[in-house]
Design a protein around this motif. Structure first.
Motif, short mmCIF file in Angstrom:
data_model
loop_
_atom_site.label_atom_id
_atom_site.label_comp_id
_atom_site.label_asym_id
_atom_site.label_seq_id
_atom_site.Cartn_x
_atom_site.Cartn_y
_atom_site.Cartn_z
N ILE A 1 -14.54 -3.06 31.90
CA ILE A 1 -13.45 -3.58 31.06
C ILE A 1 -14.01 -5.35 31.03
CG2 ILE A 1 -10.99 -4.23 30.44
CD1 ILE A 1 -10.35 -2.30 33.02
N HIS A 2 -15.03 -5.84 31.48
CA HIS A 2 -14.94 -7.66 31.20
C HIS A 2 -16.48 -7.30 31.12
CE1 HIS A 2 -16.20 -12.06 33.41
NE2 HIS A 2 -15.72 -11.63 31.82
N GLU A 3 -17.06 -6.22 30.32
CA GLU A 3 -18.09 -6.26 29.63
C GLU A 3 -18.33 -5.90 28.08
OE1 GLU A 3 -20.05 -3.19 31.86
OE2 GLU A 3 -20.26 -4.55 33.14
N PHE A 4 -16.69 -5.51 28.03
CA PHE A 4 -16.67 -5.08 26.97
C PHE A 4 -16.22 -5.77 25.53
CE2 PHE A 4 -16.43 -0.42 27.91
CZ PHE A 4 -16.57 -0.01 26.34
N LEU A 5 -15.09 -7.08 26.73
CA LEU A 5 -14.32 -8.16 26.07
C LEU A 5 -15.98 -9.48 25.63
CD1 LEU A 5 -11.46 -8.68 29.14
CD2 LEU A 5 -11.13 -8.30 26.26
N ASP A 6 -16.29 -9.58 26.55
CA ASP A 6 -17.77 -10.27 26.79
C ASP A 6 -18.39 -10.26 25.38
OD1 ASP A 6 -19.66 -11.90 26.97
OD2 ASP A 6 -18.57 -13.38 28.55
N GLU B 1 -15.16 0.28 16.13
CA GLU B 1 -13.64 0.21 16.74
C GLU B 1 -13.71 -0.97 18.13
OE1 GLU B 1 -13.73 4.45 17.08
OE2 GLU B 1 -14.68 2.76 15.87
N TRP B 2 -15.32 -0.91 18.89
CA TRP B 2 -14.73 -1.91 20.19
C TRP B 2 -15.70 -2.52 20.13
CZ3 TRP B 2 -11.58 1.56 23.09
CH2 TRP B 2 -11.21 2.96 22.39
N GLY B 3 -15.57 -3.35 19.46
CA GLY B 3 -17.18 -3.88 19.31
C GLY B 3 -16.76 -5.73 18.13
N GLY B 4 -17.38 -6.38 18.12
CA GLY B 4 -17.29 -7.54 16.80
C GLY B 4 -15.62 -8.53 17.41
N SER B 5 -14.45 -7.91 16.33
CA SER B 5 -14.04 -8.91 16.44
C SER B 5 -13.66 -8.89 17.41
CB SER B 5 -12.27 -8.63 15.58
OG SER B 5 -11.47 -6.86 15.82
N ARG C 1 -13.38 -5.92 20.85
CA ARG C 1 -13.89 -6.68 22.57
C ARG C 1 -12.36 -5.96 23.31
NH1 ARG C 1 -14.89 -11.78 22.95
NH2 ARG C 1 -14.57 -12.08 20.38
N SER C 2 -10.93 -6.33 22.78
CA SER C 2 -10.13 -6.06 23.48
C SER C 2 -9.27 -4.40 23.96
CB SER C 2 -9.02 -7.19 23.52
OG SER C 2 -8.58 -8.75 23.42
#
Length: 407
Positions: A210-215, A224-228, A232-233
């Motif tokens: 989850i942290h990896e997706f946030l960073d 839709e799972w990255g960038g903004s 990222r959240s």
């Protein structure tokens, strides 16, 4: 231990979501690598948790793997962990427990019966390793799955001491559909309920999935799972909603480590503040049982390429005011006096400790009775006596720490 600070705030019962705890001296997740010979909780682990449940207000389990993609070594190899030149030399978690099958559920049920019998409460910390697994780890091979990450970006560092050549981290396979991984957390939440936990803590800290997706350093997706910030959240929020669907908001917590550092995580300060202010605001709208903010700890900030990785800042000050509907907790090298002052000032409701619980199985009782909390940790056996082949061997540095003497 003597102090002029009033420690009584630590020993006031309180409500954390739907769970009433007898004190605010909480035990954080502590990976201990004792699920031998398989990743099924055993009777030695029952004793370890029972010892600490005699005085802890709330116990969060060690990280529990949500699937077989993990580090467990099937053959016997001596493993040593210690602090070396300021960098944490790790075993990469062989023999960590899981919760994906009935045998594991049964093992955790025995542990929870012991915790409840001693008067404490328990949350399961559910955990996916993400990019910091290794494709040659036996359980990773057995899973039939690649090492997944939000993007094909390897973390620096890592020392897989149970693999030939002690390799480091590898470039992960970018997960095509993150919803498949959300489903693993949901099933783990279902299994945790069957195992008798009082709730679930979603592990969103320390460089795991989850942290990896946030960073933004580990997530460079353009879908839709990255960038903004919102994208990222998304993965963390989807996981939380899946777990809430099983448990309800009052029995779900989340752990965050905004300072980063561990497992090669960390964004520039401005981006860190922006990301976590958004994510915590969205989490708090859900009204979780708790949000725990992990403060900076040098122990969790290994030296990578000659320097430390973390983005140091006061996480309670930076984000605490955003937590309005959930219960705010914290951890990270608190002294009992500092913890009592934070609670008395209304900065947090309770405080988690990690390493102090390792070598002081009666930590809360020691603090309350003014007993010393100066027993050193056996660092050689912190993450398992990997040269031992029996559960008796594994007691060393695990269940053999002394209790204080009381009148």
């Amino acid at each position: 231990m003597t102090s002029n600070i009033d420690l009584s705030p630590l020993f006031q019962p309180t409500q954390i979501g739907a769970v009433t705890v007898r004190n605010r001296v909480l035990m954080s997740a502590l990976t201990r690598n004792r699920a031998l010979p398989t990743n099924v909780p055993n009777d030695l682990m029952v004793e370890y948790y029972r010892q600490r449940a005699e005085s802890a207000g709330l116990i969060v389990s060690e990280g529990i793997l949500v699937c077989q993609q993990g580090y467990r070594a099937r053959r016997h190899i001596c493993i040593y962990s210690w602090m070396l030149s300021g960098a944490f030399s790790r075993t990469e978690w062989p023999h960590a427990p899981g919760i994906w099958n009935q045998e594991q559920i049964h093992g955790w049920k025995k542990i929870n019966d012991a915790i409840h019998g001693a008067g404490s409460k328990s949350f399961a910390q559910i955990w996916h390793l993400g990019r910091v697994s290794h494709p040659d780890a036996p359980d990773q091979i057995a899973s039939g799955q690649p090492v997944y990450g939000p993007s094909a970006i390897a973390a620096r560092g890592g020392r897989f001491r149970f693999l030939p050549g002690i390799p480091g981290y590898v470039t992960p396979t970018e997960i095509d559909d993150p919803v498949k991984l959300v489903a693993l957390y949901k099933q783990a939440a279902i299994n945790a309920k069957e195992a008798g936990f009082d709730g679930v803590e979603v592990h969103a800290a320390n460089g795991y999935l989850i942290h990896e997706f946030l960073d933004s350093g580990s997530n460079i997706r353009t879908d839709e799972w990255g960038g903004s910030l919102e994208n990222r959240s998304r993965f963390g929020l989807e996981v939380l909603q899946a777990v809430i669907d099983i448990w309800g908001t009052g029995r779900v917590g989340i752990k965050l480590s905004p300072s980063g550092g561990y497992n090669d995580m960390g964004m520039p300060l401005e981006e860190t503040l922006e990301t976590y202010k958004y994510f915590i605001t969205e989490i708090d709208r859900l009204g979780l049982a708790y949000i725990v903010l992990q403060r900076y700890s040098e122990f969790l900030d290994p030296i990578i390429d000659g320097k430390r990785r973390a983005i140091k800042h006061d996480v309670v000050h930076a984000y605490g005011h955003l937590v309005k509907k959930s219960t705010l907790l914290s951890n990270g090298d608190f002294t009992p006096e500092e913890a009592a002052e934070y609670i008395a000032a209304g900065k947090v409701v309770g405080v988690f400790w990690g390493h102090l619980w390792v070598s002081h199985p009666d930590l809360a009782k020691r603090i309350q009775n003014g007993k010393p909390i100066d027993t050193p940790i056996d660092m050689h056996n912190l993450y398992g006596n990997a040269c031992g082949t029996t559960l008796d061997d594994q007691r060393v540095g695990y269940t053999d720490y002394p209790f204080a003497e009381y009148p």
